[in-house]
Design an enzyme around this catalytic site. Structure first.
Site, PDB file in Angstrom:
ATOM      1  N   ASN A   1       0.495  -1.441   0.515  1.00  0.00           N
ATOM      2  CA  ASN A   1       0.163   0.014  -0.142  1.00  0.00           C
ATOM      3  C   ASN A   1       0.787   1.078  -0.091  1.00  0.00           C
ATOM      4  O   ASN A   1       0.241   2.139   0.075  1.00  0.00           O
ATOM      5  CB  ASN A   1      -0.732   0.021   1.358  1.00  0.00           C
ATOM      6  CG  ASN A   1      -1.886  -1.157   1.399  1.00  0.00           C
ATOM      7  OD1 ASN A   1      -1.479  -2.285   2.143  1.00  0.00           O
ATOM      8  ND2 ASN A   1      -2.395  -1.288   0.003  1.00  0.00           N
TER       9      ASN A   1
ATOM     10  N   ILE B   1       0.959   7.036   0.121  1.00  0.00           N
ATOM     11  CA  ILE B   1       0.287   5.762   0.518  1.00  0.00           C
ATOM     12  C   ILE B   1      -0.776   6.142   0.192  1.00  0.00           C
ATOM     13  O   ILE B   1      -2.383   6.561  -0.264  1.00  0.00           O
ATOM     14  CB  ILE B   1       0.879   6.224   2.334  1.00  0.00           C
ATOM     15  CG1 ILE B   1       1.667   6.658   2.553  1.00  0.00           C
ATOM     16  CG2 ILE B   1      -0.340   5.365   2.992  1.00  0.00           C
ATOM     17  CD1 ILE B   1       1.846   7.335   4.060  1.00  0.00           C
ATOM     18  N   CYS B   2      -1.701   5.432   0.364  1.00  0.00           N
ATOM     19  CA  CYS B   2      -2.820   4.115  -0.135  1.00  0.00           C
ATOM     20  C   CYS B   2      -3.521   3.699   0.874  1.00  0.00           C
ATOM     21  O   CYS B   2      -3.152   2.521   2.176  1.00  0.00           O
ATOM     22  CB  CYS B   2      -3.237   2.903  -0.923  1.00  0.00           C
ATOM     23  SG  CYS B   2      -4.835   2.228  -1.497  1.00  0.00           S
ATOM     24  N   LEU B   3      -4.512   4.949   1.698  1.00  0.00           N
ATOM     25  CA  LEU B   3      -4.802   4.220   3.267  1.00  0.00           C
ATOM     26  C   LEU B   3      -6.219   5.390   2.729  1.00  0.00           C
ATOM     27  O   LEU B   3      -6.736   6.497   2.549  1.00  0.00           O
ATOM     28  CB  LEU B   3      -4.353   5.160   3.945  1.00  0.00           C
ATOM     29  CG  LEU B   3      -4.462   4.754   5.875  1.00  0.00           C
ATOM     30  CD1 LEU B   3      -4.718   3.534   6.152  1.00  0.00           C
ATOM     31  CD2 LEU B   3      -4.033   5.690   6.490  1.00  0.00           C
TER      32      LEU B   3
ATOM     33  N   ASP C   1      -5.896  -3.433  -2.276  1.00  0.00           N
ATOM     34  CA  ASP C   1      -6.115  -2.167  -2.625  1.00  0.00           C
ATOM     35  C   ASP C   1      -4.550  -1.666  -3.036  1.00  0.00           C
ATOM     36  O   ASP C   1      -4.264  -0.334  -2.045  1.00  0.00           O
ATOM     37  CB  ASP C   1      -6.839  -1.217  -1.449  1.00  0.00           C
ATOM     38  CG  ASP C   1      -7.475  -0.065  -2.410  1.00  0.00           C
ATOM     39  OD1 ASP C   1      -7.204   0.386  -3.772  1.00  0.00           O
ATOM     40  OD2 ASP C   1      -7.089   1.269  -1.643  1.00  0.00           O
TER      41      ASP C   1
END
Length: 139
Positions: A67, A75-77, A108
């Site tokens: 992520n 950052i994928c959050l 994701d």
């Protein structure tokens, strides 16, 4: 104004008053994870629209994680995007990033190749993450 805050394995330092948009943070790699012992530096950028839009946060330290983009540190959050609310504090956001280190979301990913390794061979993922931690996050 907050100048320095330490929460668990996270340290946040506000910049001097001349450039209050960019803050720095340090996350210590969580125990019992392949990141243990690592010191991960992050940059937090607050726009004039904060707290009504999330800060832009990126890892400055290279990290092997599904992520987190290995090239840009993005950052994928979800709480940094569609699930943001002004009620989130900087500490809560950084704790969520810390939790992401121990509980990735390979469905994701920002790094699809790393996500594939995570899903197909967790042992290899842990070895790679540990190697990157040793190479890039141990001062």
């Amino acid at each position: 104004m907050l100048q320095k805050e330490t929460i668990d394995n996270i340290s946040v330092t506000a910049p001097d008053e001349e450039n209050f948009h960019i803050w720095n943070a340090v996350i210590l790699g969580p125990e019992k994870s392949p990141y243990e012992g690592g010191i991960f530096h992050l940059e937090l950028y607050f726009t004039d629209k904060y707290p009504f839009e999330p800060p832009k946060i990126k890892f400055l330290t290279k990290i092997y994680h599904p992520n987190i983009d290995p090239n840009t540190g993005a950052i994928c959050l979800d709480i940094l995007k569609q699930n943001w609310t002004p009620a989130f504090t900087v500490g809560k956001v950084l704790l969520s990033i810390c939790s992401l280190l121990t509980d990735p979301n390979p469905d994701d990913p920002l790094a699809p190749a790393i996500a594939r390794v995570y899903k197909s061979d967790i042992s290899k993922f842990n070895d790679n993450a540990r190697l990157w931690t040793i190479q890039h996050a141990m001062d």
